[in-house]
Motif scaffolding. Structure first.
Motif, PDB file in Angstrom:
ATOM      1  N   ALA A 191      11.800   3.926   7.413  1.00 13.69           N
ATOM      2  CA  ALA A 191      10.842   3.930   7.001  1.00 13.69           C
ATOM      3  C   ALA A 191      10.235   4.749   6.179  1.00 13.69           C
ATOM      4  CB  ALA A 191       9.251   3.602   8.137  1.00 13.69           C
ATOM      5  N   HIS A 192      10.933   5.661   7.046  1.00 10.08           N
ATOM      6  CA  HIS A 192      10.087   7.423   6.435  1.00 10.08           C
ATOM      7  C   HIS A 192      10.592   7.725   5.081  1.00 10.08           C
ATOM      8  CE1 HIS A 192       9.765   8.876  10.710  1.00 10.08           C
ATOM      9  NE2 HIS A 192       8.763   8.658  10.636  1.00 10.08           N
ATOM     10  N   CYS A 193      11.501   7.203   4.445  1.00  5.73           N
ATOM     11  CA  CYS A 193      12.177   6.560   2.951  1.00  5.73           C
ATOM     12  C   CYS A 193      11.036   7.098   2.390  1.00  5.73           C
ATOM     13  CB  CYS A 193      13.287   5.371   2.571  1.00  5.73           C
ATOM     14  SG  CYS A 193      14.650   5.929   2.923  1.00  5.73           S
ATOM     15  N   LEU A 194       9.388   5.751   2.669  1.00  8.01           N
ATOM     16  CA  LEU A 194       8.959   6.021   2.359  1.00  8.01           C
ATOM     17  C   LEU A 194       7.745   7.691   1.724  1.00  8.01           C
ATOM     18  CD1 LEU A 194       6.148   4.685   1.189  1.00  8.01           C
ATOM     19  CD2 LEU A 194       4.851   4.922   3.639  1.00  8.01           C
ATOM     20  N   PHE A 195       8.267   8.146   2.243  1.00  6.45           N
ATOM     21  CA  PHE A 195       7.861   9.698   1.410  1.00  6.45           C
ATOM     22  C   PHE A 195       8.849  10.272   1.509  1.00  6.45           C
ATOM     23  CE2 PHE A 195       7.765  10.887   5.400  1.00  6.45           C
ATOM     24  CZ  PHE A 195       7.365  10.005   6.684  1.00  6.45           C
ATOM     25  N   ASN A 196      10.008   9.976   2.472  1.00  4.00           N
ATOM     26  CA  ASN A 196      11.472  11.498   2.151  1.00  4.00           C
ATOM     27  C   ASN A 196      11.975  11.101   1.010  1.00  4.00           C
ATOM     28  OD1 ASN A 196      10.596  12.877   4.182  1.00  4.00           O
ATOM     29  ND2 ASN A 196      11.926  12.225   5.266  1.00  4.00           N
ATOM     30  N   VAL A 197      12.118   9.802   0.331  1.00  2.68           N
ATOM     31  CA  VAL A 197      12.866   9.350  -1.105  1.00  2.68           C
ATOM     32  C   VAL A 197      11.957   9.967  -2.179  1.00  2.68           C
ATOM     33  CG1 VAL A 197      13.534   7.620  -2.544  1.00  2.68           C
ATOM     34  CG2 VAL A 197      14.234   7.370  -0.359  1.00  2.68           C
TER      35      VAL A 197
ATOM     36  N   VAL B 157      16.854   4.441  -5.818  1.00  6.46           N
ATOM     37  CA  VAL B 157      15.463   4.908  -5.494  1.00  6.46           C
ATOM     38  C   VAL B 157      14.801   3.872  -5.663  1.00  6.46           C
ATOM     39  CG1 VAL B 157      13.104   6.596  -6.050  1.00  6.46           C
ATOM     40  CG2 VAL B 157      15.851   7.727  -6.399  1.00  6.46           C
ATOM     41  N   LEU B 158      14.882   3.231  -6.285  1.00  6.18           N
ATOM     42  CA  LEU B 158      14.160   1.652  -7.057  1.00  6.18           C
ATOM     43  C   LEU B 158      13.899   1.048  -5.477  1.00  6.18           C
ATOM     44  CD1 LEU B 158      13.581   1.437 -10.855  1.00  6.18           C
ATOM     45  CD2 LEU B 158      12.177   3.083  -9.137  1.00  6.18           C
ATOM     46  N   VAL B 159      14.818   0.487  -5.585  1.00  6.11           N
ATOM     47  CA  VAL B 159      15.446  -0.455  -4.631  1.00  6.11           C
ATOM     48  C   VAL B 159      14.946  -0.322  -3.070  1.00  6.11           C
ATOM     49  CG1 VAL B 159      17.487  -1.605  -3.168  1.00  6.11           C
ATOM     50  CG2 VAL B 159      17.234  -1.618  -5.430  1.00  6.11           C
ATOM     51  N   ILE B 160      14.689   1.100  -2.419  1.00  4.28           N
ATOM     52  CA  ILE B 160      14.676   1.435  -1.280  1.00  4.28           C
ATOM     53  C   ILE B 160      13.373   1.283  -1.095  1.00  4.28           C
ATOM     54  CG2 ILE B 160      14.622   3.591   0.365  1.00  4.28           C
ATOM     55  CD1 ILE B 160      17.597   4.376  -0.964  1.00  4.28           C
ATOM     56  N   VAL B 161      12.442   2.576  -2.490  1.00  7.17           N
ATOM     57  CA  VAL B 161      11.370   2.661  -2.632  1.00  7.17           C
ATOM     58  C   VAL B 161      10.384   1.143  -2.350  1.00  7.17           C
ATOM     59  CG1 VAL B 161       9.228   4.043  -3.660  1.00  7.17           C
ATOM     60  CG2 VAL B 161      10.818   4.679  -3.187  1.00  7.17           C
ATOM     61  N   SER B 162      10.730   0.091  -3.254  1.00  5.84           N
ATOM     62  CA  SER B 162      10.406  -1.221  -3.529  1.00  5.84           C
ATOM     63  C   SER B 162      10.727  -1.444  -1.592  1.00  5.84           C
ATOM     64  CB  SER B 162      11.654  -1.833  -4.088  1.00  5.84           C
ATOM     65  OG  SER B 162      11.080  -1.288  -5.122  1.00  5.84           O
ATOM     66  N   PHE B 163      10.845  -1.669  -0.926  1.00  5.37           N
ATOM     67  CA  PHE B 163      11.468  -1.868   0.772  1.00  5.37           C
ATOM     68  C   PHE B 163      10.347  -1.651   0.441  1.00  5.37           C
ATOM     69  CE2 PHE B 163      13.503  -2.599   5.090  1.00  5.37           C
ATOM     70  CZ  PHE B 163      14.056  -3.966   4.589  1.00  5.37           C
ATOM     71  N   SER B 164      10.813  -0.627   1.217  1.00  5.07           N
ATOM     72  CA  SER B 164       9.278   0.194   1.994  1.00  5.07           C
ATOM     73  C   SER B 164       7.979   0.430   1.271  1.00  5.07           C
ATOM     74  CB  SER B 164      10.006   1.588   2.299  1.00  5.07           C
ATOM     75  OG  SER B 164      10.218   2.444   1.460  1.00  5.07           O
ATOM     76  N   ALA B 165       7.563   0.124   0.048  1.00 10.82           N
ATOM     77  CA  ALA B 165       6.507   0.576  -0.461  1.00 10.82           C
ATOM     78  C   ALA B 165       5.851  -0.550  -1.406  1.00 10.82           C
ATOM     79  CB  ALA B 165       6.610   1.170  -1.767  1.00 10.82           C
ATOM     80  N   ILE B 166       6.733  -1.233  -1.868  1.00  7.53           N
ATOM     81  CA  ILE B 166       5.914  -2.905  -2.670  1.00  7.53           C
ATOM     82  C   ILE B 166       5.478  -3.902  -1.537  1.00  7.53           C
ATOM     83  CG2 ILE B 166       6.605  -4.098  -4.830  1.00  7.53           C
ATOM     84  CD1 ILE B 166       7.369  -1.743  -6.910  1.00  7.53           C
ATOM     85  N   ILE B 167       7.024  -4.050  -1.347  1.00  6.98           N
ATOM     86  CA  ILE B 167       6.569  -5.173  -0.056  1.00  6.98           C
ATOM     87  C   ILE B 167       5.168  -5.574   0.863  1.00  6.98           C
ATOM     88  CG2 ILE B 167       7.932  -6.750   1.379  1.00  6.98           C
ATOM     89  CD1 ILE B 167      10.165  -6.018  -0.098  1.00  6.98           C
ATOM     90  N   PRO B 168       5.710  -3.895   1.930  1.00 12.12           N
ATOM     91  CA  PRO B 168       4.538  -3.355   2.796  1.00 12.12           C
ATOM     92  C   PRO B 168       2.883  -3.734   1.462  1.00 12.12           C
ATOM     93  CG  PRO B 168       6.019  -1.914   2.642  1.00 12.12           C
ATOM     94  CD  PRO B 168       7.311  -3.428   1.760  1.00 12.12           C
ATOM     95  N   LEU B 169       3.014  -3.350   0.748  1.00 14.82           N
ATOM     96  CA  LEU B 169       1.902  -3.542  -0.047  1.00 14.82           C
ATOM     97  C   LEU B 169       1.400  -4.566  -0.784  1.00 14.82           C
ATOM     98  CD1 LEU B 169       0.347  -0.879  -1.471  1.00 14.82           C
ATOM     99  CD2 LEU B 169       0.665  -0.638  -3.420  1.00 14.82           C
ATOM    100  N   MET B 170       2.471  -5.833  -1.070  1.00 12.31           N
ATOM    101  CA  MET B 170       2.147  -6.822  -1.401  1.00 12.31           C
ATOM    102  C   MET B 170       1.349  -7.385   0.150  1.00 12.31           C
ATOM    103  SD  MET B 170       2.413  -7.460  -4.414  1.00 12.31           S
ATOM    104  CE  MET B 170       1.791  -5.549  -4.939  1.00 12.31           C
ATOM    105  N   THR B 171       2.302  -7.608   1.583  1.00 12.58           N
ATOM    106  CA  THR B 171       1.980  -7.773   2.393  1.00 12.58           C
ATOM    107  C   THR B 171      -0.128  -8.133   2.424  1.00 12.58           C
ATOM    108  OG1 THR B 171       3.715  -7.665   3.121  1.00 12.58           O
ATOM    109  CG2 THR B 171       2.717  -8.473   5.066  1.00 12.58           C
ATOM    110  N   VAL B 172      -0.158  -6.557   2.238  1.00 15.59           N
ATOM    111  CA  VAL B 172      -1.394  -5.999   2.462  1.00 15.59           C
ATOM    112  C   VAL B 172      -2.606  -6.591   1.934  1.00 15.59           C
ATOM    113  CG1 VAL B 172      -2.980  -4.518   2.120  1.00 15.59           C
ATOM    114  CG2 VAL B 172      -0.982  -3.685   3.198  1.00 15.59           C
ATOM    115  N   VAL B 173      -2.264  -7.029  -0.304  1.00 17.51           N
ATOM    116  CA  VAL B 173      -3.174  -7.491  -0.486  1.00 17.51           C
ATOM    117  C   VAL B 173      -3.111  -9.073  -0.055  1.00 17.51           C
ATOM    118  CG1 VAL B 173      -2.831  -8.677  -3.561  1.00 17.51           C
ATOM    119  CG2 VAL B 173      -2.042  -6.383  -2.426  1.00 17.51           C
TER     120      VAL B 173
END
Lengths: 267, 290
Positions: free
Chosen positions: A138-144, B16-32
């Motif tokens: 979860a913290h990777c969200l801002f740390n990466v 980076v894309l894989v990790i950030v997608s997991f923690s940003a895009i998927i949750p954001l889609m849930t919000v939408v």
């Protein structure tokens, strides 16, 4: 005379800066009865009972261990993922590079409150709730994104001729990257690790939401100092002081690079 | 710097894309997903279109929270920027004193955010806090748990205490980057210290100050943990900022639809400022290289 006035002003400011921390230190060295009973500038009868309680009660000290575990995992993941990406951004031009770079930045600035519920659902689906890896991810969200930005700043300071010379000398890319390039940006990696550590350490909202008992961070443990006799201020203060210690220990090593880190590698 | 054209660089950014997608895009889609549905329970949901967005945009309490947030962020910038620049000008140029000042300055930045709140509760409580006790003994009633103005004062003090060091650090880095020759030229011209500040130091600090300004604006715009610990959004709703209100709707009342719509609007505001920030960063980068 101007110099003297400036020095006095600075000392005054630093003093005021330190005062609230001193006050907490003062509280942490007194018993709760003493705190509630008398108002004192310094502990007349200093006691380390509060600290002893934290070090001997596993529900307290496990909070520190949990925090340190997920912060470490997060720092390692962030660095490993960000190193090649930062190299790509600093050396190559490719389709969509600017947009991806900007998109990464938006994640650093995203309000954690927005991600609270989706994260909880996502990690529930994968059965990751209350594990260290969940908080670390979860913290990777801002740390990466932060790591990519800081590392890119440091890497762009290394002349490209070094890469070219190494390739002409017959270095393969992985060998060049590990043997030549990484030693060159050692300072940058240290600073990035520090910032990952720091932002993961200070974050509470996500860490608290994704954990219940087994991976609960110290910052969340601190919310349960209420006992039958009211809040135990001494204990709370001691726990607070102990959360400052790790940061205070490593800050010396990065003192000259702090500004660069906060400006995302752009100073 | 000239970069090599190579689309294979995409492979480097893949992790980076894989990790950030997991923690940003998927949750954001849930919000939408939430924002356009009314969810009664597992499996029971109804598509409601832009209903929640309408409700949220017309929500009076949200407007209040937004204005409160803007006032807070504005005040933060008004106090922290000049103060930060002033302190940076006072800092010693080199030697152990400079290092020691930097370390003390950075200390508040490394304290967990809820502990910041705890520190300030302990510091400002009327019964046990140094600040609270001193102000009260001076004859001014001060209690941040009961009085809205006092709560704001305490929050501002805390925020200024917590984040001014960031402005100082950045301004200090900008000041150190000014070549000594500039000062020598100013000395020969007999410039006053105000003229040196106005025509040499301030223009040279423009880049870092822009970064400081936007970082401070955005981080104060997202503030959650500190007011949550210190005041819990109260007294009443006096310190309910956007994030606190959002968490209240989402977790407290479990109104997923409105919370999701609110989240998206919140995120769009941030995105706008992010873009401004990005432009500023780019300008700083090119300014340095020319």
């Amino acid at each position: 005379m101007i110099i003297r006035k400036r020095t006095i002003g600075l000392i005054l400011y630093l003093g005021l800066l330190f005062l609230p921390i001193y006050w907490m230190l003062n509280m942490s060295l007194r018993t709760n009865a003493d705190i509630m009973g008398t108002f004192a500038w310094y502990p007349a009868d200093p006691t380390i009972a509060n600290y002893m309680k934290i070090f001997t009660d596993s529900s307290w000290y496990s909070g520190y261990i949990n925090s340190i575990i997920y912060v470490t995992i997060n720092t390692v993941i962030s660095l490993l993922a960000a190193l090649p990406a930062a190299y790509a951004f600093s050396r190559y031009r490719f389709i969509g590079d600017k947009h991806i770079f900007f998109w990464l930045l938006t994640n650093r600035m995203a309000p954690p409150a927005v991600f609270l519920l989706p994260f909880f659902q996502l990690y529930s689906t994968f059965n990751l709730i209350d594990t260290h890896i969940a908080v670390a991810l979860a913290h990777c969200l801002f740390n990466v994104p932060l790591s990519v930005w800081i590392l890119e700043g440091f890497m762009s300071g290394v002349p490209r001729e070094i890469d070219e010379t190494a390739f002409i000398d017959g270095y393969s890319f992985p060998r060049f990257f590990i043997r030549v390039f990484i030693p060159l940006i050692r300072a940058g990696i240290g600073v990035t690790a520090f910032f990952c550590f720091m932002f993961s350490w200070v974050e509470l909202l996500l860490a608290r939401t994704l954990t219940t008992t087994a991976a609960k961070p110290i910052a969340a443990t601190m919310t349960r100092t209420v006992s039958a006799t009211g809040l135990d201020w001494g204990l709370l203060a001691a726990a607070g002081i102990l959360t400052i210690v790790p940061g205070a220990l490593v800050i010396w090593f990065v003192r000259n690079h702090l500004a660069k880190g906060f400006a995302l590698g752009r100073v | 710097m000239n970069k090599w054209d190579n689309n294979k660089a995409w492979f480097f950014i893949l992790p980076v894309l894989v990790i950030v997608s997991f923690s940003a895009i998927i949750p954001l889609m849930t919000v939408v997903n939430y924002s356009v549905q009314d969810i009664f329970g597992p499996g029971q949901r109804l598509f409601v279109g832009v209903e929640w967005f309408k409700e949220v945009l017309l929500d009076g309490r949200l407007h209040e929270a937004l204005w409160r947030q803007l006032a807070f962020s504005g005040l933060v910038l008004l106090i922290e920027m000049p103060l930060g620049i002033g302190i940076a000008l006072m800092m010693p140029k080199k030697g152990w004193a400079a290092s020691a000042s930097l370390v003390i300055l950075a200390l508040p930045l490394l304290i967990p955010w809820n502990v910041i709140g705890t520190i300030w509760i302990i510091f400002t409580r009327p019964d046990i806090g140094l600040f609270g006790a001193l102000v009260n003994s001076a004859g001014i009633a001060f209690d941040h748990t009961a009085n809205a103005v006092d709560a704001w004062i305490t929050l501002m003090l805390m925020e200024v205490w917590h984040w001014t060091p960031l402005v100082v650090l950045l301004a200090y880095a900008g000041l150190r980057a000014i070549p000594e020759a500039y000062y020598q030229a100013a000395k020969i011209d007999g410039a006053s210290s105000w003229a040196i500040f106005r025509f040499i130091q301030l223009p040279k600090m423009r880049g870092v100050l822009t970064i400081a300004l936007l970082l401070r604006f955005m981080d104060s715009f997202l503030i959650y943990a500190e007011p949550f610990v210190l005041t819990g959004g109260g007294p009443g709703n006096a310190t309910t900022f956007l994030s606190i209100y959002l968490v209240k709707i989402a977790v407290g009342q479990f109104d997923l639809g409105p919370a999701a719509a609110f989240s998206l609007i919140y995120f769009l505001i941030i995105l706008l400022f992010c873009w401004l920030f990005y432009q500023a960063l780019q300008a700083v980068g090119t300014g340095e290289k020319s």
